[in-house]
Scaffold this motif. Structure first.
Motif, PDB file in Angstrom:
ATOM      1  N   CYS A  17     -12.537   9.719 -11.876  1.00 22.83           N
ATOM      2  CA  CYS A  17     -12.927   7.798 -11.716  1.00 22.83           C
ATOM      3  C   CYS A  17     -12.671   6.734 -11.999  1.00 22.83           C
ATOM      4  O   CYS A  17     -13.255   5.840 -11.328  1.00 22.83           O
ATOM      5  N   ASN A  19     -11.092   3.984 -10.810  1.00 25.24           N
ATOM      6  CA  ASN A  19     -10.523   2.840  -9.859  1.00 25.24           C
ATOM      7  C   ASN A  19      -8.722   2.773 -10.050  1.00 25.24           C
ATOM      8  O   ASN A  19      -8.560   2.648 -11.280  1.00 25.24           O
ATOM      9  N   GLY A  20      -7.637   2.894  -9.261  1.00 27.36           N
ATOM     10  CA  GLY A  20      -6.161   2.343  -9.061  1.00 27.36           C
ATOM     11  C   GLY A  20      -5.651   3.921  -9.014  1.00 27.36           C
ATOM     12  O   GLY A  20      -3.909   3.923  -9.692  1.00 27.36           O
ATOM     13  N   TRP A  24      -8.444   8.921  -7.129  1.00 30.43           N
ATOM     14  CA  TRP A  24      -9.624   8.052  -6.459  1.00 30.43           C
ATOM     15  C   TRP A  24      -9.183   7.220  -4.780  1.00 30.43           C
ATOM     16  O   TRP A  24     -10.478   6.884  -4.388  1.00 30.43           O
ATOM     17  N   ASN A  25      -8.093   7.054  -4.897  1.00 34.82           N
ATOM     18  CA  ASN A  25      -7.930   6.198  -3.644  1.00 34.82           C
ATOM     19  C   ASN A  25      -7.570   6.767  -2.420  1.00 34.82           C
ATOM     20  O   ASN A  25      -7.686   7.043  -1.677  1.00 34.82           O
ATOM     21  N   GLU A  27      -9.328   9.712  -0.498  1.00 42.62           N
ATOM     22  CA  GLU A  27     -10.389   9.832   0.528  1.00 42.62           C
ATOM     23  C   GLU A  27      -9.903   9.790   1.862  1.00 42.62           C
ATOM     24  O   GLU A  27     -10.335  10.065   3.419  1.00 42.62           O
ATOM     25  N   ARG A  76     -15.917  11.952  -0.179  1.00 45.53           N
ATOM     26  CA  ARG A  76     -15.027  11.416  -0.251  1.00 45.53           C
ATOM     27  C   ARG A  76     -13.560  11.521  -0.083  1.00 45.53           C
ATOM     28  O   ARG A  76     -13.032  11.029   0.772  1.00 45.53           O
TER      29      ARG A  76
END
Length: 87
Positions: A17, A19-20, A24-25, A27, A76
């Protein structure tokens, strides 16, 4: 004992959860090698029958909303091919 329970939850929250982080990135970008290869059908079969996190028998018979809610089959992380044709 409470700390032993909270530590994995805290780590999971950070990885999923915040970002970074790599997850998370992600996808689904790196899935192209599986979905656009000569073995794409085999990989789709494998993904349909295999849980990403919790090993179990009968995974393919579980409805998608249940998979999304409880088994980390989040949209996602699915591969979404880029549409190369102009609309």
């Amino acid at each position: 004992s409470l700390l032993a329970f909270l530590s994995p939850l805290f780590t999971m929250t950070l990885l999923l959860c915040v970002n970074g982080t790599g997850i998370w990135n992600a996808e689904g970008k790196n899935l192209k090698r599986y979905y656009e290869s000569e073995n794409a059908n085999k990989y789709e079969e494998y993904r349909e029958c295999t849980s990403p996190l919790i090993p179990m028998i009968g995974y393919s018979s579980i409805p998608l909303p249940i998979k999304r809610l409880f088994l980390f089959e989040w949209e996602r992380y699915e591969y979404k091919p880029k549409n190369t044709k102009a609309a």
